[in-house]
Design an enzyme around this catalytic site. Structure first.
Site, short mmCIF file in Angstrom:
data_model
loop_
_atom_site.label_atom_id
_atom_site.label_comp_id
_atom_site.label_asym_id
_atom_site.label_seq_id
_atom_site.Cartn_x
_atom_site.Cartn_y
_atom_site.Cartn_z
CD GLU A 261 -2.67 1.59 0.33
OE1 GLU A 261 -2.73 2.76 -0.09
OE2 GLU A 261 -3.37 0.67 -0.13
CB THR A 305 -6.12 1.19 -3.91
OG1 THR A 305 -5.17 1.82 -3.05
CG2 THR A 305 -5.98 -0.33 -3.78
CG HIS A 421 -4.21 4.30 3.25
ND1 HIS A 421 -4.75 5.56 3.42
CD2 HIS A 421 -4.80 3.79 2.14
CE1 HIS A 421 -5.62 5.80 2.46
NE2 HIS A 421 -5.67 4.75 1.66
CG ASP A 480 -1.49 0.92 -3.87
OD1 ASP A 480 -0.46 1.43 -3.40
OD2 ASP A 480 -2.61 1.01 -3.32
CG HIS A 481 -1.76 4.62 -4.80
ND1 HIS A 481 -1.45 5.35 -3.68
CD2 HIS A 481 -2.78 3.80 -4.43
CE1 HIS A 481 -2.24 5.01 -2.68
NE2 HIS A 481 -3.05 4.06 -3.10
#
Length: 689
Positions: A261, A305, A421, A480-481
Site C-alpha cells: 500500500e 488503489t 496508508h 499500488d500508487h
C-alpha cells in the site's frame, strides 16, 4: 466622510449594488484559492488572465438568478448561493490537498464505497486558513441581519437580470474561445482536470463532470460490437511476442500478489540516519531469483488503489474521473486474470483487512472471477487491532494463514495491505524507526509505516518458507500508487536530497516497486520502462497462457519488441528518451528540450502523444461502453457472477467442500494439521493479555 459612507451603503443596499459586492468577494476568494490552494501550472500571461477571468461568468450566471426576485428574498438567495459555492470550494481544497485532483461527479457518486474511516484523514488535511472561504458569506449575512444594508423593496426591472444572464453566457463563450486557442481540444483531448479548472473554472468543471457521468451511461447504451472491432485492430497491431527465456516458467505454480500500500520505488534501499527503512523488501528486491523493475510507474487516476487493481488484473486503465470498480465493477463484462486462472484449475482468492464494500470490491471481484474474498468480516478484530482503514498488517497477515492453508493448489491469492496508508500514523508501540525531519507532518510519518509494512512482509515471507509455499509459488510484489502526493514539493526535495524538484522529478517520483520472485527464475534489475497496465500480460506469459486474442492494453515487460512509452492517466507520458509533462518535453537528464528538438524528433514526440491519447481513449471506450460483452475470447467462458458468494458462512462451507474434491490444499497435505503456528509475529497487540 459620513456622507461618503452613507452613499456607499446606499449603493450597496440596491440589488445591483449587493450583487456587485457579492460577485466581487466571490471572485476574489476564488482567485486566491486558485493561487494558494491548488497547483494549476499557470505558465504565461494568457493562462493567468483566464485564471482570473473564469470565476466571473459562473458568478454572473448563478448570482444573477437572485435578481429575478424582489425584496429580502433576492439578497438571501445570493447569500445562500455564495454559501454553496464556498462549500464546493472548501470540499475541493481538502480533496485536492490529498489527491492532487478535483471532486468529480463520479467520485461524489462513489463516495459511499470509500467513505468509511475517513474522519482521521480529513482531520489531518484541514488547515485553519481553509475556513476563510466562508468569511465573505458571514460578512454579507451580518450586513443584512443587522440592517447595515437595507434591502431594496422596489419592483424588479426584468431587463437587468436578463442582461446579466446573457452577459454571463457571452463572457463564457469568450473564455472558452480564448482557452481553446491557448490549449486546443481542451475538452476532447485532455485527460487532466487541472487544465479544465485552470482555463474554465471550478464551477464549469462541476457541470462538465456531471455531463461526463451522464455521457458514461449514454455511452454504454449506445455502444456496439463495431466499436470493439476498431479497437481490436489496434490492439492486435501492437501485440507483442513472449520472451522464450521466461515463457511458462511459472506454469502450474501458486501465485501470490502482495500489494504494498502506497509504497514508492524511492524507498528501496532508502536510509534515514544511515539506517535502512525497509531492509526486508530490499533483500527480496535484490534476490538472485527476483526480477525487479526499477523504471516501473504507477498509472492511477482518481481511483487510486482501485485503478491499480483494475490495471493489474485487466490491463485496462482507470477512468479519467472516478473509479471504474465503483461505477462499472458490478455490471460490466471483464476478462480478468483471476477468471482466466479459475478456468484453468486455479483457486482464486483476495484478502483485505477492510470492509468488503470499500471500492465496491464485494461486487467487482465477482465480475473478475474471484471465488473467495476474505474481507474484514472473516477476521477477529479488537480496538487496538485496527488503524486507519482496517486491520494492522501484521495482525491481518497472521490471521490470513488459516484461509491460505485451505485453498486448493494451485491458487492465485491477492494480499492487500493497508497500514502504510495516509495519514501514515502508527501507535508508539509499533514504531521502530524515527520520523524524517522535513517539517511536513503528512510526510514525516511515512517511513514509520513503511518500516512496519516491511516487517509485516518479512513475517509473511518467513511463513511461506516454513509452510513449504515459498518454493512452489510465484510471488509478485508491487506498490499500488504514490504515498506522497506532488503537493509536498519541499518535503519531496528534502527526501531526494535536492534543492527543489521539477515536474520531471515529480514524474520520476511516480515509480513504484514491481518484483517477481520464483525459485529458478533468472533475476536481476530490469531497466525497461513500464507500468501497472503491463502486469497482466507479463504474468500471463510467465504462467504460459497464450495471448492471441485478449483485449488488454499493456505489453509483456519481458518482451523484446515492446513499446516503452508509459502513459499517465492525465495524458502525460514518460519514456527512456523523451518524457512529456504538461506542455514541456524533457530528455532523460531531466532537461527541457522543446526548443532543441529537430523536426524528426518533434514528430516522434507527437507520435508518442498520439499513442498515449489513443490508448487511454480505447480503455475508456471499453469500460464505459462495456464493450467486452460483445466479445467471445477463444477458450474463455464469460463470468457468471451468480456462482460466487462472499457471505462468510456460505463461502467457508464451499471452501471445505472444495478441499474434499481437490485434495491439494496445504491443510489437506498436512493431514489436517494447521500451519497457523508457523506464522511468527512480534505484533505487540497479540502478546498483550
Amino acid at each position: 466622510m459620513r456622507l461618503a459612507l452613507r452613499k456607499i451603503r446606499d449603493g450597496l443596499s440596491t440589488r445591483i449594488g449587493f450583487f456587485t459586492l457579492t460577485l466581487f468577494l466571490f471572485w476574489m476568494k476564488t482567485y486566491i484559492v486558485y493561487n494558494t490552494k491548488f497547483t494549476l501550472g499557470v505558465s504565461d500571461g494568457m493562462q493567468e488572465f483566464l485564471l482570473a477571468l473564469n470565476p466571473i461568468p459562473a458568478g454572473l450566471l448563478l448570482f444573477g438568478i437572485a435578481l429575478y426576485f424582489r425584496g429580502r428574498k433576492s439578497y438571501w438567495i445570493m447569500i445562500v448561493i455564495n454559501l454553496l459555492q464556498s462549500l464546493w470550494l472548501f470540499a475541493n481544497i481538502l480533496y485536492y490537498r490529498e489527491f492532487s485532483d478535483f471532486l468529480s461527479m463520479s467520485i461524489i457518486k462513489s463516495s459511499g464505497s470509500v467513505s468509511n474511516n475517513l474522519s482521521l484523514s480529513i482531520s489531518q488535511i484541514i488547515h485553519g486558513t481553509d475556513f476563510l472561504v466562508f468569511l465573505d458569506v458571514i460578512i454579507l449575512a451580518l450586513l443584512v441581519i443587522f440592517k447595515v444594508i437595507k434591502p431594496d423593496l422596489s419592483p424588479v426591472k426584468i431587463w437587468r437580470p436578463i442582461i446579466i444572464t446573457v452577459s454571463s453566457l457571452v463572457l463564457f463563450a469568450i473564455n472558452l474561445g480564448l482557452a481553446e486557442k491557448d490549449r486546443s481540444q481542451l475538452l476532447t483531448r485532455t485527460f487532466d482536470n487541472n487544465y479544465i479548472v485552470k482555463y474554465l473554472g471550478l464551477d464549469f468543471f462541476a457541470g462538465y463532470s456531471t455531463y461526463q457521468a451522464h455521457q458514461e451511461s449514454a455511452t454504454k447504451a449506445n455502444a456496439s460490437k463495431k466499436d470493439l472491432d476498431e479497437i481490436l485492430k489496434k490492439i492486435n497491431k501492437n501485440r507483442t511476442s513472449p520472451n522464450i527465456e521466461y515463457y511458462g516458467k511459472a506454469k502450474g505454480k501458486n501465485v501470490f500478489i502482495f500489494h504494498l500500500e502506497s509504497f514508492q520505488q524511492f524507498m528501496i534501499d532508502y536510509k534515514v540516519n544511515g539506517e535502512e527503512v525497509t531492509p526486508n523488501i530490499n533483500k527480496f528486491y535484490h534476490d538472485s531469483n527476483t526480477l525487479a523493475f526499477d523504471n516501473f510507474f504507477n498509472q492511477v487516476g482518481q481511483g487510486k488503489t482501485s485503478d491499480a487493481e483494475t490495471m493489474l488484473e485487466n490491463s485496462l486503465y482507470g477512468l479519467p474521473s472516478g473509479s471504474a470498480m465503483t461505477s462499472y465493477g458490478a455490471g460490466n463484462t471483464f476478462q480478468a486474470l483471476p477468471a482466466m486462472l479459475d478456468q484453468r484449475g486455479y483457486t482464486t482468492a483476495a484478502f483485505h483487512g477492510d470492509v468488503g464494500s470499500f471500492w465496491n470490491r464485494d461486487n467487482t471481484y465477482k465480475s473478475w472471477g474471484y471465488q473467495y474474498f476474505f474481507s474484514k468480516d472473516y477476521y477477529k478484530s479488537k480496538k487496538d487491532y485496527n488503524i486507519g482503514y482496517g486491520l494492522k498488517d501484521k495482525i491481518f497477515l497472521k490471521q490470513s494463514v488459516k484461509y491460505i492453508e485451505q485453498l486448493p493448489q494451485p491458487f492465485y491469492a491477492k494480499i492487500i495491505t493497508l497500514t502504510n496508508h495516509y495519514p501514515y500514523e502508527l501507535d508508539k508501540k509499533n514504531q521502530s524507526i524515527a520520523k524524517t525531519t522535513t517539517g511536513d507532518a503528512t510526510v514525516d510519518g511515512y517511513v514509520q509505516t513503511a518500516r512496519y509494512l516491511d516487517q509485516s512482509f518479512e513475517e509473511f515471507i518467513n511463513y511461506l518458507k516454513k509452510a513449504g509455499l515459498y518454493d512452489n509459488s510465484m510471488i509478485v510484489v508491487y506498490g499500488d500508487h504514490y504515498g506522497i502526493s506532488n503537493n509536498h514539493k519541499k518535503a519531496i526535495a528534502q527526501l531526494l536530497g535536492k534543492k527543489k524538484v521539477t515536474s520531471y522529478d515529480l514524474a520520476m517520483f511516480q515509480k513504484v516497486p514491481f518484483m517477481i520472485h520464483l525459485n529458478g527464475l533468472k533475476g536481476g534489475i530490469n531497466h525497461t520502462y513500464g507500468g501497472e497496465i503491463d502486469v497482466m500480460p507479463t504474468l500471463m506469459d510467465l504462467l504460459g497462457i497464450k495471448d492471441t486474442g485478449t483485449v488488454q492494453l499493456g505489453q509483456d515487460l519481458l518482451s523484446n519488441n515492446r513499446s516503452q512509452t508509459v502513459a499517465f492517466r492525465n495524458g502525460d507520458f514518460v519514456s527512456p528518451v523523451y518524457s512529456k509533462i504538461g506542455s514541456k518535453v524533457y530528455n532523460n537528464n531531466g532537461e527541457v528540450v522543446n526548443s532543441k528538438l529537430t523536426s524528426k524528433e518533434s514528430k516522434e514526440v507527437e507520435k508518442q502523444q498520439d499513442e498515449v491519447d489513443s490508448e487511454l481513449n480505447m480503455s475508456d471506450k471499453i469500460i464505459t461502453g462495456d464493450l467486452l460483452r460483445f466479445y467471445n475470447l477463444e477458450g474463455f467462458k464469460k463470468v457468471d457472477k451468480s456462482q460466487y458468494t462472499y457471505k462468510k458462512s456460505v463461502a467457508l462451507k464451499e471452501l471445505k467442500e472444495a478441499q474434499k474434491k481437490k485434495k491439494t490444499s496445504l491443510l489437506t497435505k498436512n493431514n489436517g494439521k494447521s500451519t497457523e503456528d508457523m506464522f511468527s509475529t512480534d505484533a505487540p497487540e497479540l502478546k498483550e493479555k
